[in-house]
Each structure stands twice: as C-alpha cells, then as structure tokens.
Design a protein around this motif. Structure first.
Motif, mmCIF file in Angstrom:
data_model
loop_
_atom_site.group_PDB
_atom_site.id
_atom_site.type_symbol
_atom_site.label_atom_id
_atom_site.label_comp_id
_atom_site.label_asym_id
_atom_site.label_seq_id
_atom_site.Cartn_x
_atom_site.Cartn_y
_atom_site.Cartn_z
ATOM 1 N N ALA A 281 0.858 -1.197 0.000
ATOM 2 C CA ALA A 281 0.000 0.000 0.000
ATOM 3 C C ALA A 281 0.892 1.246 0.000
ATOM 4 O O ALA A 281 2.103 1.154 0.185
ATOM 5 C CB ALA A 281 -0.899 -0.014 1.230
ATOM 6 N N ASP A 282 0.261 2.406 -0.220
ATOM 7 C CA ASP A 282 1.024 3.649 -0.304
ATOM 8 C C ASP A 282 0.629 4.562 0.850
ATOM 9 O O ASP A 282 -0.506 5.032 0.930
ATOM 10 C CB ASP A 282 0.719 4.319 -1.653
ATOM 11 C CG ASP A 282 1.558 5.569 -1.863
ATOM 12 O OD1 ASP A 282 1.915 6.234 -0.868
ATOM 13 O OD2 ASP A 282 1.853 5.882 -3.029
ATOM 14 N N VAL A 283 1.573 4.826 1.750
ATOM 15 C CA VAL A 283 1.244 5.559 2.974
ATOM 16 C C VAL A 283 0.799 6.990 2.707
ATOM 17 O O VAL A 283 0.034 7.556 3.497
ATOM 18 C CB VAL A 283 2.436 5.532 3.973
ATOM 19 C CG1 VAL A 283 3.553 6.469 3.530
ATOM 20 C CG2 VAL A 283 1.968 5.914 5.373
ATOM 21 N N THR A 284 1.236 7.586 1.603
ATOM 22 C CA THR A 284 0.809 8.975 1.358
ATOM 23 C C THR A 284 -0.696 9.009 1.071
ATOM 24 O O THR A 284 -1.399 9.900 1.527
ATOM 25 C CB THR A 284 1.592 9.645 0.211
ATOM 26 O OG1 THR A 284 1.570 8.779 -0.910
ATOM 27 C CG2 THR A 284 3.024 9.897 0.596
ATOM 28 N N ASP A 285 -1.169 8.002 0.330
ATOM 29 C CA ASP A 285 -2.625 7.929 0.085
ATOM 30 C C ASP A 285 -3.363 7.558 1.365
ATOM 31 O O ASP A 285 -4.448 8.065 1.644
ATOM 32 C CB ASP A 285 -2.928 6.890 -1.002
ATOM 33 C CG ASP A 285 -2.450 7.357 -2.370
ATOM 34 O OD1 ASP A 285 -2.267 8.593 -2.535
ATOM 35 O OD2 ASP A 285 -2.228 6.507 -3.255
ATOM 36 N N ILE B 212 9.454 6.085 1.588
ATOM 37 C CA ILE B 212 9.077 5.488 2.877
ATOM 38 C C ILE B 212 7.597 5.110 2.828
ATOM 39 O O ILE B 212 6.736 5.971 2.650
ATOM 40 C CB ILE B 212 9.296 6.497 4.042
ATOM 41 C CG1 ILE B 212 10.698 7.115 4.001
ATOM 42 C CG2 ILE B 212 8.976 5.857 5.391
ATOM 43 C CD1 ILE B 212 11.847 6.183 4.314
ATOM 44 N N GLY B 213 7.326 3.824 2.945
ATOM 45 C CA GLY B 213 5.932 3.383 2.984
ATOM 46 C C GLY B 213 5.227 3.462 1.652
ATOM 47 O O GLY B 213 4.002 3.578 1.588
ATOM 48 N N ARG B 214 5.999 3.442 0.567
ATOM 49 C CA ARG B 214 5.407 3.491 -0.769
ATOM 50 C C ARG B 214 5.934 2.300 -1.559
ATOM 51 O O ARG B 214 7.000 1.773 -1.232
ATOM 52 C CB ARG B 214 5.790 4.790 -1.465
ATOM 53 C CG ARG B 214 5.581 5.988 -0.569
ATOM 54 C CD ARG B 214 5.736 7.283 -1.304
ATOM 55 N NE ARG B 214 4.584 7.521 -2.151
ATOM 56 C CZ ARG B 214 4.453 8.599 -2.936
ATOM 57 N NH1 ARG B 214 5.417 9.490 -2.984
ATOM 58 N NH2 ARG B 214 3.388 8.766 -3.660
ATOM 59 N N PRO B 215 5.201 1.879 -2.582
ATOM 60 C CA PRO B 215 5.673 0.720 -3.347
ATOM 61 C C PRO B 215 7.143 0.890 -3.729
ATOM 62 O O PRO B 215 7.536 1.958 -4.180
ATOM 63 C CB PRO B 215 4.772 0.724 -4.582
ATOM 64 C CG PRO B 215 3.529 1.416 -4.116
ATOM 65 C CD PRO B 215 3.966 2.435 -3.104
ATOM 66 N N SER B 216 7.930 -0.138 -3.502
ATOM 67 C CA SER B 216 9.372 0.039 -3.653
ATOM 68 C C SER B 216 9.830 -0.284 -5.068
ATOM 69 O O SER B 216 9.106 -0.853 -5.871
ATOM 70 C CB SER B 216 10.118 -0.843 -2.662
ATOM 71 O OG SER B 216 10.098 -2.155 -3.125
ATOM 72 N N ALA B 217 11.094 0.090 -5.327
ATOM 73 C CA ALA B 217 11.677 -0.137 -6.641
ATOM 74 C C ALA B 217 11.787 -1.640 -6.900
ATOM 75 O O ALA B 217 12.064 -2.411 -5.993
ATOM 76 C CB ALA B 217 13.047 0.501 -6.694
ATOM 77 N N GLU B 218 11.556 -2.007 -8.125
ATOM 78 C CA GLU B 218 11.719 -3.418 -8.484
ATOM 79 C C GLU B 218 13.214 -3.734 -8.609
ATOM 80 O O GLU B 218 14.037 -2.857 -8.762
ATOM 81 C CB GLU B 218 11.042 -3.690 -9.835
ATOM 82 C CG GLU B 218 9.522 -3.569 -9.780
ATOM 83 C CD GLU B 218 8.895 -4.476 -8.730
ATOM 84 O OE1 GLU B 218 9.362 -5.615 -8.579
ATOM 85 O OE2 GLU B 218 7.951 -4.028 -8.055
#
Ligand code: UDX
Length: 443
Positions: free
Chosen positions: A225-229, A422-428
């Motif tokens: 999940a994306d913490v900013t949303d 931070i808390g967002r989908p990470s790089a592949e």
C-alpha cells in the motif's frame, strides 16, 4: 498609539528572539537579557545568530523598540512581565535540565509587583515549586508552541494561547492575556500545572502521531500500500486531521525528542509507567535506521561506497541540527564503511563539527558526484528542482532513498534512477545498474 506594556525577555534563543521581535512588532518596548556576551554584541550589531525566515528583518524593523543586554538589572528596571525563554535540554537520565531556569529565577529575585512568565518547556510542577520558593514573585505559565522555520507565523497566528496561574496571581495572568488578545486566538486559562502539562502532552501527542504513521508506512511497505494515500484518506477525517501524518525517517529537533522523554521520566518519577511513549521513542529511533536496510537491498556492501546526504538540518528552513536524523544516519553509514558527502543549503557550518569525517560538499550536485547512493534527509524545496538527467550522469550508481517522500517519484524514476521512498511501493529489482557504472560496463 497608547503606551504599551514594556516587556522583559530572558534568553536570546529561538523562543526568546521570536517572542521579543513579535512583541516589538505589536508595539511593545522589549529588553532582551542574554547571558552570552558575544550573542548580545552580535544582536546589538543587528546580526541574528539563528536562521529563522523573516526574523532578522523583523528585528531590524523594530530596532528602536528592542534592546539587548547582559544586565538583568536593565531588564528589571523597565518590565513588569518577565518572559523566561531559556533552554531546558535533557539530562543523561532523560529528565529536563532546569539549571538555566533556576539561574534565571535566582537572578530575577523577588522584585515587587512583577511576574515571571514561563515560556520554556518545564516539567509539570516546576511553576508550583518556583512560586513556593519565591512567594513575592507572581508566576504565569505561558508555554510556546512555535515551530522552527515558521516561528513568526506561529507566534502571530497561534491556535491557542495557554495562560496558567495559581491563586493570587490572577492579575499577572490578566496582563499576559491582554498582551496576546490582539492576536485573536482563544486564550485558555488554567492552573499552572495544567498549562505545563498541555505543552508536554501536545508535543508527545504530535510525536505519537508521527511514530504511528511511520509504523503504518512500514506495514504499507510489506503489504504494497502507499502511505501517502493512506495518510490523505485518514487525515480528511476531522477527528484525525491531516497534519503531522507525514511518514519519513523519524522526527528530530530539540523539542519532540526532549519533551517525549521528559514526560516519560516525569511519569516514571511519579510512579507511572507511560508505556505508549516508550514505543513512540523506539519507533522513532528504528525509523532512522531503516534507510540502511533500503540501501543494502540494492548495494552488495556499503564498504568503500560514497553516499550523498541531501539535507542535514532536522527540518527545512532552519540550521538547527539538534536531534537531526542526519547525525544518526551519517554515523551508521560511516560505521558500515561508507564515505559520506553531504549538502545542506544553510546547516553545513553548524553540522560540520558534529559530523567528523563527513564531506560538506557545498552543493547538491557536488555531493552527488560519483555517489553510489543518495538519501534525501531534509525536504528543502531546492531538491525538487534538481535536474534528474544530470544527477543520473553524475552518480556512480543512481540509487536514491527519499526519506521524506518529498520528490516526484515518477520524474525521478523516469530519469533512470532507482527511487525508494518510505511506505510506498518500492523499486523493483535488487541491484542497481546504470549511471557511470553501467556506462563503463557498456564500453
Ligand atoms: C515542535 C512543535 O511542533 C512545536 O509546537 C513546539 O513548540 C516545538 O517542537 P519543531 O521542533 O520546530 O516544533 O518542528 P516540527 O515542525 O514540529 O517538526 C518536528 C519534527 O517532526 C521534524 O523533524 C519533522 O521533520 C518531523 N515531522 C513533522 C515528521 O516527520 N512528520 C510530520 O508529519 C511532521
């Protein structure tokens, strides 16, 4: 303009200078008493020793109403209300060090018909003790809630003003309330101990909010999940509110760190174990270190690697390094064998002696030159203006951890940078290639 109440301010730190400048702006004559002679001399020359937007200008605009002195007598000759704005740093045990407050109280003594107005953050019960020891000096608790970087606005447009007095000192509370009345904010009258507790509890609550969203961020990373949303969705609930829900690499600064620990110790000293605050502190400490794991996901080792830190101050628009996450991060990186190059638009001079072995680069691009990774530590506006194409060419391996979720991740990624937040989908992917390394490999 009718003659306004003259005011005395003890201590020319952040709170003292802002209080003095703002009361002068409101038409009061203000005498500032500071114990450090060099500080007084530089203020008398019009040089302001801290970086706070608009403060120098406000001080010089009101120069005819402001005076700076080392002499407490000069302050006492003029003012009936004496604002104490001295530091209360943490001791090794986590309690508040009240020695500067005690010295100020002793030096003020018990002049007739005067009131001590406590702006410094002090443990609950401090006012009662001072009042008991100095029965002829009225006492008002009037904690300050200003934030560095937006201090003038926070002073002039407060959400509320606390005025705490105990029986017998109501006249002094009325006089302080009258000073703030032109600001139009609600004035909350309480007893001294409750007012002291409002300040500690407010800072502890805000720190709790930050540690909470940081833990949500960490779980978001696990679950995709994306913490900013998430924060946006939560913050629109009036009961929660959107402020202080920005996930990042932990809160810093002198106040949150100190006040959370002071409240925890205050509770402990009274026999209460404040369990929640232990977690708030622990989460904050661990959060600063999680960046290391993000770097290690992409780099085989940190030994011999050059890591650029973008921003050093504990937040933008200040040169304050107290409690800055950059201090922990730089030391951890050096401990892992990396070399650290750093850039901060205003804090480099303050930071340099605190960070031995860290190269102060003088510009973001100079810090990024040849770097194997970069970490955005402080959200200075100018970092959004970086030319990411240029950054990619200059970095040895283009890996960027955005510790404040500040940058446009898409823009950074589309330039070819491996972008972690931070808390967002990470790089592949696990290892970064590109930049100079990839170019060399192609040759
Ligand atoms: C704080 C209080 O806000 C203020 O009322 C009190 O008078 C002094 O302490 P300050 O330390 O100047 O003010 O800064 P603040 O803006 O509150 O930020 C503190 C730290 O929390 C910074 O390191 C900031 O980066 C961090 N923070 C803040 C977050 O990590 N997330 C947020 O959502 C907000």
């Amino acid at each position: 303009m009718s003659e306004r109440e003259p005011i005395g301010v003890v201590g020319a730190g952040w709170v003292g200078l802002v209080t003095a400048a703002c009361f002068a702006e409101l038409g009061h004559r203000v005498v500032v008493r500071e114990i450090v002679e060099e500080k007084v001399e530089s203020l008398q020359r019009g040089e302001v020793p801290i970086h706070e937007p608009g403060l120098s200008e406000l001080i010089s605009k009101n120069a005819d109403r402001l005076s700076f002195t080392t002499d407490m007598g000069e302050l006492l000759a003029d003012a009936r209300l004496i604002f104490v704005c001295v530091q209360t740093p943490p001791t090794v045990s986590g309690d508040a060090d009240l020695s500067a407050v005690q010295r100020a109280v002793e030096e003020i003594g018990e002049p007739d018909g005067k009131a001590l107005v406590m702006k410094s953050t002090v443990p609950v019960g401090t006012g009662r003790t001072i009042r008991r020891d100095e029965p002829d000096l009225a006492y008002v608790s009037c904690p300050e809630f200003l934030r560095e970087g937006t201090a003038l606005k926070d002073f002039m447009e407060p959400d509320r003003v606390l005025v705490g007095t105990d029986p017998g000192d109501e006249w002094a509370g009325d006089a302080v309330a009258a000073l703030y009345q032109p600001l139009g904010a609600p004035i909350v009258r309480t007893d001294v101990s409750s007012s002291e507790m409002v300040k500690l509890a407010s800072n502890a609550f805000l720190a709790t909010k930050i540690s909470f969203i940081n833990e949500i961020a960490n779980v978001c990373e696990e679950l995709g999940a994306d913490v900013t949303d998430v924060a946006k969705g939560m913050g629109l609930d009036d009961r929660i509110g959107s402020r202080f829900l920005q996930a990042g690499i932990g809160y810093g600064g002198s106040c949150f760190t100190k006040d959370v620990s002071a409240l925890k110790m205050l509770a402990a000293n009274s026999g209460y174990h404040f369990q929640l605050l232990n977690s708030v502190i622990e989460v904050n400490e661990l959060q600063k270190r999680r960046v290391m794991a993000k770097l290690s996901r992409h780099l085989d080792t940190l030994v011999g690697k050059r890591v650029a830190l973008l921003g050093l101050a504990f937040k933008p628009d200040t040169d304050d390094m107290r409690g800055a996450s950059s201090l922990v991060l730089a030391a951890r990186l050096q401990g892992e064998g990396a070399t650290v190059a750093a850039f901060d638009p205003v804090a480099e001079a303050v930071a340099a002696p605190l960070m031995p072995g860290v190269e102060m680069a003088g510009s973001a691009i100079a810090a990024l030159e040849g770097a194997d990774a970069a970490v955005l530590v402080t959200e200075w506006g100018e970092f959004r203006e970086l030319d990411w194409g240029d950054v990619v060419r200059r970095m040895s391996t283009p890996l960027l951890v955005d510790g404040r979720n500040f940058l446009d991740g898409e823009a950074v990624r589309s330039a070819g940078i491996t972008y972690e937040a931070i808390g967002r989908p990470s790089a592949e992917g696990t290892r970064v290639a590109g930049g100079r390394e990839a170019e060399q490999a192609k040759r």
